[in-house]
Write a protein that holds these residues in place. Structure first.
Motif, PDB file in Angstrom:
ATOM      1  N   VAL A  77     103.978  44.680 -14.636  1.00  0.00           N
ATOM      2  CA  VAL A  77     104.948  45.068 -15.658  1.00  0.00           C
ATOM      3  C   VAL A  77     104.254  45.931 -16.705  1.00  0.00           C
ATOM      4  O   VAL A  77     104.784  46.972 -17.109  1.00  0.00           O
ATOM      5  CB  VAL A  77     105.619  43.823 -16.289  1.00  0.00           C
ATOM      6  N   LEU A  78     103.052  45.527 -17.121  1.00  0.00           N
ATOM      7  CA  LEU A  78     102.310  46.315 -18.109  1.00  0.00           C
ATOM      8  C   LEU A  78     102.012  47.715 -17.583  1.00  0.00           C
ATOM      9  O   LEU A  78     102.194  48.698 -18.302  1.00  0.00           O
ATOM     10  CB  LEU A  78     101.011  45.616 -18.507  1.00  0.00           C
ATOM     11  N   GLY A  79     101.588  47.831 -16.351  1.00  0.00           N
ATOM     12  CA  GLY A  79     101.307  49.150 -15.777  1.00  0.00           C
ATOM     13  C   GLY A  79     102.551  50.012 -15.710  1.00  0.00           C
ATOM     14  O   GLY A  79     102.514  51.207 -16.057  1.00  0.00           O
ATOM     15  N   ASN A  80     103.667  49.437 -15.299  1.00  0.00           N
ATOM     16  CA  ASN A  80     104.924  50.188 -15.234  1.00  0.00           C
ATOM     17  C   ASN A  80     105.385  50.608 -16.618  1.00  0.00           C
ATOM     18  O   ASN A  80     105.851  51.744 -16.806  1.00  0.00           O
ATOM     19  CB  ASN A  80     106.002  49.349 -14.540  1.00  0.00           C
ATOM     20  N   LEU A  81     105.255  49.712 -17.597  1.00  0.00           N
ATOM     21  CA  LEU A  81     105.668  50.057 -18.958  1.00  0.00           C
ATOM     22  C   LEU A  81     104.746  51.105 -19.581  1.00  0.00           C
ATOM     23  O   LEU A  81     105.203  51.961 -20.343  1.00  0.00           O
ATOM     24  CB  LEU A  81     105.715  48.816 -19.843  1.00  0.00           C
ATOM     25  N   THR A  82     103.463  51.045 -19.246  1.00  0.00           N
ATOM     26  CA  THR A  82     102.535  52.062 -19.765  1.00  0.00           C
ATOM     27  C   THR A  82     102.902  53.438 -19.221  1.00  0.00           C
ATOM     28  O   THR A  82     102.963  54.414 -19.972  1.00  0.00           O
ATOM     29  CB  THR A  82     101.085  51.696 -19.411  1.00  0.00           C
TER      30      THR A  82
END
Length: 196
Positions: A77-82
């Motif tokens: 999720v963090l990678g996608n949001l970044t």
């Protein structure tokens, strides 16, 4: 390159340089290397041209928003949001001068609203798309049940828009200060319980 493409490229360059309010079809035609009448053979009016510039010359952010459903359960999720935040920051940095000009001319703003309505477009789609992505991740259990996807989406996109405003206000020669994409995405994940 087609005549239409040359006009769109010229319009994007002129709008970026002069802002929308000061952009004229005469200047766009000059930069494209055509007579002004050529613009009206390819576009209904200036408002139609501006809409097409936004949709066709700045589409990477819109493609990313449309592709969010395919990212559910993929990566982190963090990678996608970044990645989303990086694209949003770039998009708002590119479009901020145009957006600011729209609000300075009520006629242009009304025409832009109508043109986007006709193609089912508008700035709300970024919020809607990100919130839907976050809800889907929540349903997968990758985001905690207490998270508020709509609020998180609104705040993350709002932070990107404000960052673009501050960058333009400071001037293009000033190095951006403050949080970057990874910082904003991490704050959203941690602050809204988006990490499961």
């Amino acid at each position: 390159m087609t005549t239409r493409d040359r006009i769109l490229d010229a319009a994007a360059e002129v709008i970026g340089r002069l802002g929308l309010a000061k952009t004229t079809t005469r200047e766009i035609a000059r930069v494209a290397g055509f007579a002004e009448a050529t613009i009206y053979k390819n576009f209904r009016d200036k408002e139609d041209l501006v809409t097409r510039v936004q949709l066709e010359r700045m589409p990477s952010f819109f493609r990313l928003v449309q592709g969010l459903p395919g990212r559910v359960g993929q990566g982190t999720v963090l990678g996608n949001l970044t990645e989303f935040t990086e694209a949003a920051l770039e998009h708002y940095r590119q479009t901020f001068p145009m957006a600011a000009s729209l609000f300075a001319e009520p006629r242009l703003l009304a025409a832009q609203r109508e043109a986007l309505r006709k193609v089912n477009g508008g700035p709300h789609l970024a919020n809607d798309g990100l919130a839907a992505y976050l809800r889907a991740e929540q349903e997968q259990g990758r985001i905690g049940p207490e998270a508020q996807p709509d609020a998180a989406a609104a705040l993350l996109i709002g932070a990107c828009f404000q960052r673009a405003f501050l960058d333009h206000f400071a001037g293009v020669d000033v190095a951006p200060a403050g949080p970057g994409a990874a910082d904003l995405a991490r704050a959203a994940v941690e602050g809204f319980g988006l990490a499961s």
